[in-house]
Design an enzyme around this catalytic site. Structure first.
Site, PDB file in Angstrom:
ATOM      1  N   GLN A 131     -19.638  78.042  46.124  1.00  0.00           N
ATOM      2  CA  GLN A 131     -18.874  77.883  44.883  1.00  0.00           C
ATOM      3  C   GLN A 131     -19.053  76.453  44.382  1.00  0.00           C
ATOM      4  O   GLN A 131     -18.628  75.507  45.039  1.00  0.00           O
ATOM      5  CB  GLN A 131     -17.402  78.170  45.185  1.00  0.00           C
ATOM      6  CG  GLN A 131     -16.439  77.867  44.065  1.00  0.00           C
ATOM      7  CD  GLN A 131     -15.002  78.045  44.529  1.00  0.00           C
ATOM      8  OE1 GLN A 131     -14.627  79.085  45.044  1.00  0.00           O
ATOM      9  NE2 GLN A 131     -14.183  77.017  44.367  1.00  0.00           N
ATOM     10  N   SER A 134     -16.132  71.519  42.044  1.00  0.00           N
ATOM     11  CA  SER A 134     -15.683  70.124  42.001  1.00  0.00           C
ATOM     12  C   SER A 134     -16.811  69.157  41.688  1.00  0.00           C
ATOM     13  O   SER A 134     -17.967  69.373  42.060  1.00  0.00           O
ATOM     14  CB  SER A 134     -15.042  69.729  43.333  1.00  0.00           C
ATOM     15  OG  SER A 134     -13.862  70.456  43.556  1.00  0.00           O
ATOM     16  N   SER A 166     -18.767  73.340  49.830  1.00  0.00           N
ATOM     17  CA  SER A 166     -18.816  73.835  51.203  1.00  0.00           C
ATOM     18  C   SER A 166     -19.990  74.794  51.389  1.00  0.00           C
ATOM     19  O   SER A 166     -20.170  75.728  50.612  1.00  0.00           O
ATOM     20  CB  SER A 166     -17.513  74.562  51.549  1.00  0.00           C
ATOM     21  OG  SER A 166     -16.408  73.692  51.454  1.00  0.00           O
ATOM     22  N   GLU A 249      -9.447  82.572  45.854  1.00  0.00           N
ATOM     23  CA  GLU A 249      -9.537  81.461  46.800  1.00  0.00           C
ATOM     24  C   GLU A 249      -8.220  81.259  47.525  1.00  0.00           C
ATOM     25  O   GLU A 249      -8.191  80.979  48.729  1.00  0.00           O
ATOM     26  CB  GLU A 249      -9.932  80.180  46.072  1.00  0.00           C
ATOM     27  CG  GLU A 249     -10.123  78.987  46.996  1.00  0.00           C
ATOM     28  CD  GLU A 249     -10.593  77.754  46.241  1.00  0.00           C
ATOM     29  OE1 GLU A 249     -11.485  77.059  46.736  1.00  0.00           O
ATOM     30  OE2 GLU A 249     -10.050  77.496  45.150  1.00  0.00           O
ATOM     31  N   GLU A 377      -1.428  67.745  46.366  1.00  0.00           N
ATOM     32  CA  GLU A 377      -0.663  67.370  45.163  1.00  0.00           C
ATOM     33  C   GLU A 377      -0.679  68.496  44.129  1.00  0.00           C
ATOM     34  O   GLU A 377       0.341  68.806  43.500  1.00  0.00           O
ATOM     35  CB  GLU A 377      -1.245  66.082  44.567  1.00  0.00           C
ATOM     36  CG  GLU A 377      -1.029  64.836  45.414  1.00  0.00           C
ATOM     37  CD  GLU A 377      -1.920  64.777  46.644  1.00  0.00           C
ATOM     38  OE1 GLU A 377      -1.597  64.011  47.571  1.00  0.00           O
ATOM     39  OE2 GLU A 377      -2.945  65.493  46.684  1.00  0.00           O
TER      40      GLU A 377
END
Length: 406
Positions: A131, A134, A166, A249, A377
């Protein structure tokens, strides 16, 4: 909340146990946790073989439609199998992103011909997916990504960079979120594609982590040409497609990482402090009780989601609670174990370290758990806004054209 299986669920659980009993080693307190990230050729072959075996037995793609090689089963059946498999030592992790996130997105947006081509090999473990979301400047704020896709006839030319991907170094294909229109607000100018990770213009650079593994990667795109038929969803509708991936996810990364509290208790029973097993120390027992209570809380919160699935309902954003708590617990368990070891905690070599160095490895890899699948967060914001109903964060750039953002 109903903690008991229905008759049909109990029968399915018994079938899963029978398959696992016949083909895998049961996990016990002497079983070292697997280290996802240190995947060599031998480990990769073991993972491929296990995935193929699961597929042949009907325990892969449990919720997938039968047309795409799945079992056409229910979400609760998938969870039951995952619960049972977690009690055995099997090679997990290599296929979780592809089968849990990428392929469900493909099934929602890809063509019939594409699904015929890609679902079977993925399900049987022949191909691995990653995936590509980011970026260095767009992690938690995914919609702030800068990888550009520019249309050129029937193709798109892609340039940019992804990071923390990943398993990219093991992957054959990936789903890629790009920016195709910077003149509109950041959530509206995105488009999703699936790509060949071996195509010209794709460069994967593993990131050497402090744990010693190289599971995360940087991925660079230099004039990568992608056919328009590899687009998932409409042009500019990439955020909607990405949400499909992100919702999957949350379920795919919700398990408690090992070593867990049960592993720590086993360690405390065998490791001596001041001439006695550490488990007898009142301070250690107090810390165990605190962590165990949180583990039980997460377990029962997950049971609520399982109950909802069993009733045909869709679990809500409360799934983020388990992800948040588990990531913090992993660090706390590892720190506590190393405190107990004293100077021996600095030794991570499995040949000489207590508990095969599993707690040292866990401490070094645990910061990644607080980032992967949504930072702590961001998860707190989700829980605050969507579970507790608190006011949302101020988002001053929500309606501003991306190209006008500083």
């Amino acid at each position: 909340m109903d903690l008991e299986d229905t008759r049909e669920e109990a029968e399915y659980r018994a079938r899963a146990r029978a398959f696992l009993d016949a083909n895998a080693r049961k996990r016990d307190r002497t079983t070292p946790p697997g280290r996802y990230g240190g995947v060599d050729e031998e480990a990769l072959k073991a993972a491929r073989d296990w995935q193929a075996q699961k597929a042949a037995a009907g325990f892969a793609g449990i919720r997938w439609p039968e047309a795409w090689g799945g079992q056409g089963g229910s979400a609760i059946e998938e969870i039951i199998y995952a619960q049972e498999e977690s009690k055995y030592t099997v090679p997990r992790g290599v296929y979780e992103i592809g089968l849990g996130m990428c392929l469900p997105t493909m099934m929602a947006y890809a063509t019939h011909e594409q699904l015929e081509r890609y679902t079977g090999p993925a399900l049987r473990g022949e191909e691995i997916w990653c995936q590509l979301f980011s970026e260095p400047s767009a992690g938690s704020d995914l919609a702030g990504l800068r990888t550009r896709a520019v249309r050129d006839g029937d193709e798109w030319v892609i340039n940019g960079q992804k990071i923390w991907t990943s398993g990219a170094h093991l992957s054959d294909y990936g789903i890629l979120l790009t920016r195709t229109d910077p003149s509109v607000p950041k959530h509206k100018g995105l488009t999703m594609f699936f790509i060949d990770m071996h195509a010209p213009g794709v460069e994967v650079r593993p990131i050497h982590q402090m744990s010693g593994a190289s599971h995360f990667n940087e991925v660079f795109f230099t004039d990568l040409r992608v056919k328009d038929e590899q687009r998932l969803g409409a042009v500019g509708d990439g955020w909607k497609v990405a949400l499909t991936t992100l919702m999957n996810e949350r379920l795919a990364v919700g398990d408690e990482p090992r070593p867990d509290i049960e592993d720590f208790i086993a360690f405390a029973e065998s490791y001596e402090m001041n001439g006695a097993p550490a488990i007898k120390d009142p301070v250690i027992r107090d810390r165990i009780a605190d962590i165990y209570a949180r583990s039980a809380g997460v377990k029962n919160a997950r049971f609520r989601s399982i109950t909802a699935l069993s009733r045909g309902e869709t679990p809500g954003p409360e799934a983020s609670i388990g992800r948040l708590v588990n990531a913090m617990k992993q660090q706390e368990i590892a720190r506590l174990a190393l405190e107990m070891m004293g100077a021996a905690g600095t030794v991570s070599d499995p040949a000489v370290a207590p508990a095969l160095g599993s707690f040292q490895q866990s401490l070094l890899s645990s910061p990644g758990q607080r980032i992967a699948g949504g930072t702590s967060e961001i998860l707190r914001n989700i829980i605050a806004e969507r579970v507790l109903g608190l006011p949302g964060d101020v988002r001053v750039d929500k309606d501003k054209a991306f190209q006008d953002m500083a």
